[in-house]
Design an enzyme around this catalytic site. Structure first.
Site, PDB file in Angstrom:
ATOM      1  CD1 TRP A  29      -2.730  -1.700   0.837  1.00  0.00           C
ATOM      2  CD2 TRP A  29      -3.485   0.403   0.970  1.00  0.00           C
ATOM      3  NE1 TRP A  29      -4.089  -1.737   0.684  1.00  0.00           N
ATOM      4  CE2 TRP A  29      -4.584  -0.452   0.765  1.00  0.00           C
ATOM      5  CE3 TRP A  29      -3.711   1.771   1.087  1.00  0.00           C
ATOM      6  CZ2 TRP A  29      -5.883   0.003   0.673  1.00  0.00           C
ATOM      7  CZ3 TRP A  29      -5.014   2.237   0.998  1.00  0.00           C
ATOM      8  CH2 TRP A  29      -6.078   1.360   0.783  1.00  0.00           C
ATOM      9  CB  SER A  63       0.309  -0.947   7.264  1.00  0.00           C
ATOM     10  OG  SER A  63       1.129  -0.128   6.467  1.00  0.00           O
ATOM     11  CB  THR A  93     -13.206   5.159   7.327  1.00  0.00           C
ATOM     12  OG1 THR A  93     -11.982   4.513   6.934  1.00  0.00           O
ATOM     13  CG2 THR A  93     -14.080   5.402   6.114  1.00  0.00           C
ATOM     14  CG  HIS A  95     -10.142   1.159   7.512  1.00  0.00           C
ATOM     15  ND1 HIS A  95     -11.470   1.361   7.239  1.00  0.00           N
ATOM     16  CD2 HIS A  95      -9.925  -0.166   7.358  1.00  0.00           C
ATOM     17  CE1 HIS A  95     -12.031   0.222   6.923  1.00  0.00           C
ATOM     18  NE2 HIS A  95     -11.126  -0.726   6.994  1.00  0.00           N
TER      19      HIS A  95
HETATM   20  N1  RBF Z   1      -2.745  -0.176   4.241  1.00  0.00           N
HETATM   21  C1  RBF Z   1      -1.669   0.640   4.346  1.00  0.00           C
HETATM   22  O1  RBF Z   1      -0.536   0.159   4.402  1.00  0.00           O
HETATM   23  N2  RBF Z   1      -1.814   2.004   4.369  1.00  0.00           N
HETATM   24  C2  RBF Z   1      -3.036   2.597   4.326  1.00  0.00           C
HETATM   25  O2  RBF Z   1      -3.110   3.849   4.343  1.00  0.00           O
HETATM   26  C3  RBF Z   1      -4.179   1.769   4.245  1.00  0.00           C
HETATM   27  N3  RBF Z   1      -5.423   2.314   4.219  1.00  0.00           N
HETATM   28  C4  RBF Z   1      -6.505   1.508   4.170  1.00  0.00           C
HETATM   29  C5  RBF Z   1      -7.772   2.063   4.151  1.00  0.00           C
HETATM   30  C6  RBF Z   1      -8.898   1.252   4.095  1.00  0.00           C
HETATM   31  C7  RBF Z   1     -10.249   1.882   4.090  1.00  0.00           C
HETATM   32  C8  RBF Z   1      -8.736  -0.176   4.046  1.00  0.00           C
HETATM   33  C9  RBF Z   1      -9.935  -1.091   3.970  1.00  0.00           C
HETATM   34  C10 RBF Z   1      -7.488  -0.719   4.054  1.00  0.00           C
HETATM   35  C11 RBF Z   1      -6.344   0.095   4.101  1.00  0.00           C
HETATM   36  N4  RBF Z   1      -5.055  -0.470   4.089  1.00  0.00           N
HETATM   37  C12 RBF Z   1      -3.982   0.361   4.199  1.00  0.00           C
HETATM   38  C13 RBF Z   1      -4.852  -1.920   3.896  1.00  0.00           C
HETATM   39  C14 RBF Z   1      -4.702  -2.714   5.198  1.00  0.00           C
HETATM   40  O3  RBF Z   1      -3.438  -2.483   5.788  1.00  0.00           O
HETATM   41  C15 RBF Z   1      -4.827  -4.228   4.914  1.00  0.00           C
HETATM   42  O4  RBF Z   1      -3.927  -4.595   3.902  1.00  0.00           O
HETATM   43  C16 RBF Z   1      -6.239  -4.620   4.495  1.00  0.00           C
HETATM   44  O5  RBF Z   1      -7.200  -4.142   5.399  1.00  0.00           O
HETATM   45  C17 RBF Z   1      -6.372  -6.179   4.395  1.00  0.00           C
HETATM   46  O6  RBF Z   1      -6.112  -6.788   5.651  1.00  0.00           O
END
Ligand code: RBF
Length: 162
Positions: A29, A63, A93, A95
């Site tokens: 991400w 993450s 949100t 998250h």
């Molecule tokens: N993962 C990140 O590494 N950085 C982020 O900013 C990030 N934002 C997310 C926002 C939302 C709404 C969702 C659903 C997931 C996000 N993720 C982010 C992914 C998260 O770390 C993880 O890979 C997923 O939720 C699957 O377990």
């Protein structure tokens, strides 16, 4: 107070990393940022004497997966320390809060469970610009800082155990 430049440190204060084995786990991400963190970490380890073959770099989707990715490296490879790199950017949100809390607690637990350094290299920012500033931008690179921290923690462990 001025924000610290993450890539500025006293070179002489960093022990040699030769003979040390490092794992690096990187979230995909925000890869524009996390890729730069990883590059900074690898370059810094090599600069301080680590051997290329003693660096194991693996990716996880986001993450939230960093904790388990780091645990896999601890369980299934022979690395001495693990550098954990990700970037969570505040969205609309909650998250952000859940991911940051999960990773922070997860990494804390790993340090205790394995008695190995697991280095917290997670950028947690309000926006993308703040993250870019800390991933090789005007405030240096958190990957550099994480690598130096890993070397120093291993040197401390070596000092106390040999
Ligand atoms: N993962 C990140 O590494 N950085 C982020 O900013 C990030 N934002 C997310 C926002 C939302 C709404 C969702 C659903 C997931 C996000 N993720 C982010 C992914 C998260 O770390 C993880 O890979 C997923 O939720 C699957 O377990």
């Amino acid at each position: 107070m001025a924000t610290k430049n993450l890539s500025e440190y006293d070179l002489a204060s960093v022990p040699s990393a030769s003979g040390m084995k490092f794992g690096i786990v990187v979230a995909e991400w925000n890869y524009e940022i996390t890729g730069a963190l990883a590059q900074g970490a690898v370059d810094t380890l090599l600069k301080h004497g680590a051997k290329d073959e003693n660096i194991v770099l693996k990716h996880v989707p986001g993450s939230f997966e960093l904790t388990l990715g780091a645990q896999y490296l601890a369980e299934f490879t022979k690395v001495d320390a693990i550098i954990i790199l990700g970037c969570v950017i505040q969205g609309e949100t909650r998250h952000f809060d859940f991911i940051c809390e999960g990773v922070t607690q997860g990494i804390t637990n790993l340090n205790i469970k394995y008695n190995k350094p697991f280095i917290f290299g997670l950028l947690t920012t309000d926006n993308q610009q703040q993250a870019l500033d800390r991933a090789g931008g005007k405030l240096g690179n958190k990957g550099d800082e994480a690598a130096v921290t890993a070397i120093k923690m291993l040197a401390l462990k070596n000092e106390l155990t040999t």
